[in-house]
Each structure stands twice: as structure tokens, then as C-alpha cells.
Motif scaffolding. Structure first.
Motif, PDB file in Angstrom:
ATOM      1  N   VAL A  30      15.170 -32.102   0.163  1.00  0.00           N
ATOM      2  CA  VAL A  30      16.108 -30.767   0.763  1.00  0.00           C
ATOM      3  C   VAL A  30      16.008 -29.793  -0.137  1.00  0.00           C
ATOM      4  O   VAL A  30      15.742 -28.564   0.056  1.00  0.00           O
ATOM      5  CB  VAL A  30      17.680 -31.204   0.818  1.00  0.00           C
ATOM      6  N   VAL A  31      16.036 -30.184  -1.612  1.00  0.00           N
ATOM      7  CA  VAL A  31      15.841 -29.036  -2.568  1.00  0.00           C
ATOM      8  C   VAL A  31      14.504 -28.310  -2.582  1.00  0.00           C
ATOM      9  O   VAL A  31      14.340 -27.103  -2.568  1.00  0.00           O
ATOM     10  CB  VAL A  31      16.102 -29.653  -3.840  1.00  0.00           C
ATOM     11  N   THR A  32      13.430 -29.153  -2.372  1.00  0.00           N
ATOM     12  CA  THR A  32      11.993 -28.715  -2.477  1.00  0.00           C
ATOM     13  C   THR A  32      12.086 -27.874  -1.254  1.00  0.00           C
ATOM     14  O   THR A  32      11.363 -26.585  -1.210  1.00  0.00           O
ATOM     15  CB  THR A  32      11.204 -29.699  -2.280  1.00  0.00           C
ATOM     16  N   GLY A  33      12.559 -28.132   0.019  1.00  0.00           N
ATOM     17  CA  GLY A  33      12.664 -27.545   1.304  1.00  0.00           C
ATOM     18  C   GLY A  33      13.241 -25.950   0.975  1.00  0.00           C
ATOM     19  O   GLY A  33      12.626 -24.986   1.753  1.00  0.00           O
ATOM     20  N   VAL A  34      14.241 -26.255   0.510  1.00  0.00           N
ATOM     21  CA  VAL A  34      14.990 -24.905   0.406  1.00  0.00           C
ATOM     22  C   VAL A  34      14.369 -23.820  -0.560  1.00  0.00           C
ATOM     23  O   VAL A  34      14.435 -22.664  -0.338  1.00  0.00           O
ATOM     24  CB  VAL A  34      16.634 -24.986  -0.310  1.00  0.00           C
ATOM     25  N   ARG A  35      13.757 -24.484  -1.439  1.00  0.00           N
ATOM     26  CA  ARG A  35      13.018 -23.487  -2.522  1.00  0.00           C
ATOM     27  C   ARG A  35      11.734 -22.876  -1.537  1.00  0.00           C
ATOM     28  O   ARG A  35      11.204 -21.909  -1.832  1.00  0.00           O
ATOM     29  CB  ARG A  35      12.496 -24.377  -3.774  1.00  0.00           C
ATOM     30  N   GLU A  36      11.152 -23.782  -0.856  1.00  0.00           N
ATOM     31  CA  GLU A  36      10.004 -23.232   0.173  1.00  0.00           C
ATOM     32  C   GLU A  36      10.459 -22.189   0.977  1.00  0.00           C
ATOM     33  O   GLU A  36       9.903 -21.074   1.096  1.00  0.00           O
ATOM     34  CB  GLU A  36       9.441 -24.505   0.844  1.00  0.00           C
ATOM     35  N   LEU A  37      11.624 -22.160   1.357  1.00  0.00           N
ATOM     36  CA  LEU A  37      12.227 -21.188   2.512  1.00  0.00           C
ATOM     37  C   LEU A  37      12.615 -19.757   1.443  1.00  0.00           C
ATOM     38  O   LEU A  37      12.114 -18.705   2.051  1.00  0.00           O
ATOM     39  CB  LEU A  37      13.482 -21.611   2.759  1.00  0.00           C
ATOM     40  N   PHE A  38      12.853 -19.938   0.305  1.00  0.00           N
ATOM     41  CA  PHE A  38      13.088 -18.866  -0.541  1.00  0.00           C
ATOM     42  C   PHE A  38      11.947 -18.130  -1.066  1.00  0.00           C
ATOM     43  O   PHE A  38      11.833 -16.929  -0.960  1.00  0.00           O
ATOM     44  CB  PHE A  38      14.040 -19.295  -1.905  1.00  0.00           C
ATOM     45  N   ASP A  39      10.765 -18.874  -0.841  1.00  0.00           N
ATOM     46  CA  ASP A  39       9.672 -18.371  -1.123  1.00  0.00           C
ATOM     47  C   ASP A  39       8.855 -17.916  -0.034  1.00  0.00           C
ATOM     48  O   ASP A  39       7.849 -17.298   0.205  1.00  0.00           O
ATOM     49  CB  ASP A  39       8.366 -19.250  -1.709  1.00  0.00           C
ATOM     50  N   GLY A  40       9.544 -17.999   1.259  1.00  0.00           N
ATOM     51  CA  GLY A  40       9.073 -17.402   2.410  1.00  0.00           C
ATOM     52  C   GLY A  40       7.928 -18.301   3.200  1.00  0.00           C
ATOM     53  O   GLY A  40       7.280 -18.105   4.255  1.00  0.00           O
ATOM     54  N   ARG A  41       7.700 -19.782   2.805  1.00  0.00           N
ATOM     55  CA  ARG A  41       7.095 -20.577   3.508  1.00  0.00           C
ATOM     56  C   ARG A  41       7.941 -21.437   4.532  1.00  0.00           C
ATOM     57  O   ARG A  41       8.083 -22.362   4.306  1.00  0.00           O
ATOM     58  CB  ARG A  41       6.238 -21.705   2.300  1.00  0.00           C
ATOM     59  N   ILE A  42       8.126 -20.984   5.410  1.00  0.00           N
ATOM     60  CA  ILE A  42       9.005 -21.371   6.535  1.00  0.00           C
ATOM     61  C   ILE A  42       8.556 -22.222   7.335  1.00  0.00           C
ATOM     62  O   ILE A  42       9.235 -23.277   7.644  1.00  0.00           O
ATOM     63  CB  ILE A  42       9.457 -20.158   7.512  1.00  0.00           C
ATOM     64  N   THR A  43       7.391 -22.453   7.497  1.00  0.00           N
ATOM     65  CA  THR A  43       6.650 -23.653   8.185  1.00  0.00           C
ATOM     66  C   THR A  43       5.802 -24.431   7.490  1.00  0.00           C
ATOM     67  O   THR A  43       5.175 -25.392   8.082  1.00  0.00           O
ATOM     68  CB  THR A  43       5.795 -23.102   9.351  1.00  0.00           C
ATOM     69  N   SER A  44       6.155 -24.614   6.169  1.00  0.00           N
ATOM     70  CA  SER A  44       5.229 -25.612   5.307  1.00  0.00           C
ATOM     71  C   SER A  44       5.745 -27.018   5.456  1.00  0.00           C
ATOM     72  O   SER A  44       6.876 -27.198   6.089  1.00  0.00           O
ATOM     73  CB  SER A  44       5.669 -25.262   3.765  1.00  0.00           C
ATOM     74  N   THR A  45       4.957 -27.982   5.146  1.00  0.00           N
ATOM     75  CA  THR A  45       5.337 -29.505   5.208  1.00  0.00           C
ATOM     76  C   THR A  45       6.410 -29.643   4.630  1.00  0.00           C
ATOM     77  O   THR A  45       7.591 -30.473   5.090  1.00  0.00           O
ATOM     78  CB  THR A  45       4.105 -30.134   4.927  1.00  0.00           C
TER      79      THR A  45
END
Length: 252
Positions: A208-223
């Protein structure tokens, strides 16, 4: 009584009690800003540290949001224990209110409280230097509200099964603190040794933490983003089921 109507009635009642406690309202709004004021100055020299990238705020703020979501929701069960002791919950059960409505109404209140806290945290961080994807921030709030729902349902379920404040508090602390520390909310787990990194990967909250950080970086559809969202939804489904089972078990 329909589940929606029951949920709205319980939501309004819970929110009214929350707003009637000015000290709690003030502290719940000030607490997120204290994290920024006290920890923000430490981020200036972290841009060169592996795992923090060019804007350490995009690592720090998502971690704080997850931490806030967990802590804001994990201890809500104390309110249910008070209602059990005063007989309020028993009076609710003899009405036509359904179990799902009784649970969701409280969870909706918790989501509103968390959304306000998280919004203040992000706005304050933007003023101090956070640069993040607007769409990613909005989507991260959706993920974190579902996480808050999951933690609230777990807290209410445990409170119904263990209606003793001292035992309940110790159990919540024993579960939430190590889970949060292993998830990398404060420091990215890329800095961890191998054994600690392995434990972290087995922790659902890490994704969950990793996914939220990815969203903040703009990588919305990353694995990692999709995995974090899937884990969050799975946790919510499991804990809502547990919460409903707990409500029904206390009816017997």
C-alpha cells in the motif's frame, strides 16, 4: 430499514458526537501539521540518499498519509466499547437497523475525518516543497480511504469481541506499530538489509505504501500501484467481513 438509511443515520450521529468535542477536533487537525513542522526540516539533505529521489517530500508525505490513515482508524473501537458498556449498542440492535448499516455508518465518519486530516497534510506539504501528480494525489486519497475503512472495520470487530479497553489497546498497539514500521512509512525499505527487506515484502501494508508513493510520482498504472490498490481492496473486504461476523456473534 435499508442499509443506506441506517448508514446515514449512524454516520450523522457519529459525526455529531465528534464535532461536539472541540479539543478532539483541534488536535486531529493540528496533528498532521506537526509532522510537517517537526520532520520537514530534516528532508533537505535526503535528496542524495538512495530511495528518496529528487523530491523527498514525495516519499515522506505518502508514508505520513498511510500512517495517519492507520492510526486515525485503528483506535475507533474504543467508542464501540463505550457504547457496549452504556447499553447504546444493545438499543440499536433491537431496532430494524441492519448489521452492515451499523458498521458502515461509523466507517463513513472515520473516512470523512481522515480525508480532512490528509487534505490539510498535503496542502501544508505543498507549501513546504512537495511536488506531486495532482491526479495521483486524488487517486491516492481513494486508496487511503479504503485503507481507513479496512482498519476501522478491523478495530470495530476486535472491540466487539474484546470489550475491555486495556486489552483492546494493547492488542491494537501490538498489531499496528510493527506493521507500520515494517511497511517503510518513515524510511524507504530500499535502505533495509536483506532479512528486513524480506519481512517487509511479506507485510501487506508495504505494498500500500509503495503504491501510494507511485501515485504521488504520477505512475498511475504501474505494477506497484495496481498491486497496492488490489491489496487495499482485499484487506477492506476481509476486515468488513470480520466486522460483520463480530456484530452478528454478539447478537447470540
Amino acid at each position: 430499514m435499508s442499509t443506506l438509511r441506517t448508514s446515514l443515520i449512524i454516520f450523522r450521529r457519529s459525526l455529531r458526537f465528534t464535532l461536539r468535542n472541540p479539543a478532539w477536533v483541534i488536535m486531529s487537525l493540528v496533528q498532521p501539521l506537526l509532522y510537517l513542522v517537526l520532520f520537514g526540516p530534516l528532508l533537505a539533505r535526503l535528496a542524495a540518499v538512495p530511495g528518496f529521489g529528487d523530491n523527498p517530500w514525495r516519499v515522506f508525505v505518502p508514508g505520513l498519509l498511510v500512517q495517519q490513515s492507520v492510526f486515525a482508524s485503528a483506535f475507533v473501537g474504543f467508542g464501540v466499547i463505550a457504547e457496549i458498556r452504556s447499553g447504546v449498542l444493545d438499543r440499536m440492535r433491537v431496532t430494524a437497523a441492519g448489521e452492515l448499516g451499523l458498521l458502515l455508518g461509523r466507517v463513513m465518519r472515520d473516512a470523512v475525518v481522515y480525508a480532512v486530516q490528509g487534505g490539510l497534510l498535503v496542502l501544508g506539504a505543498v507549501g513546504l516543497g512537495l511536488r506531486a501528480s495532482p491526479a495521483g494525489v486524488v487517486l491516492s486519497f481513494a486508496v487511503l480511504c479504503v485503507l481507513g475503512l479496512a482498519m476501522s472495520a478491523l478495530s470495530y470487530g476486535l472491540a466487539l469481541r474484546i470489550p475491555a479497553e486495556d486489552v483492546f489497546g494493547q492488542l491494537i498497539n501490538a498489531v499496528t506499530l510493527p506493521t507500520l514500521l515494517l511497511s517503510g512509512v518513515l524510511l524507504p525499505m530500499t535502505l533495509a538489509p536483506g532479512w528486513l527487506s524480506g519481512l517487509s515484502r511479506a507485510n501487506p501494508l508495504t505494498h500500500v505504501v509503495t503504491g501510494v508513493r507511485e501515485l504521488f510520482d504520477g505512475r498511475i498504472t504501474s505494477t506497484a500501484t495496481l498491486a497496492g490498490a488490489a491489496v487495499t481492496i482485499g484487506l477492506a473486504a476481509l476486515t468488513v467481513w470480520f466486522g460483520l461476523r463480530s456484530v452478528r456473534s454478539t447478537d447470540r
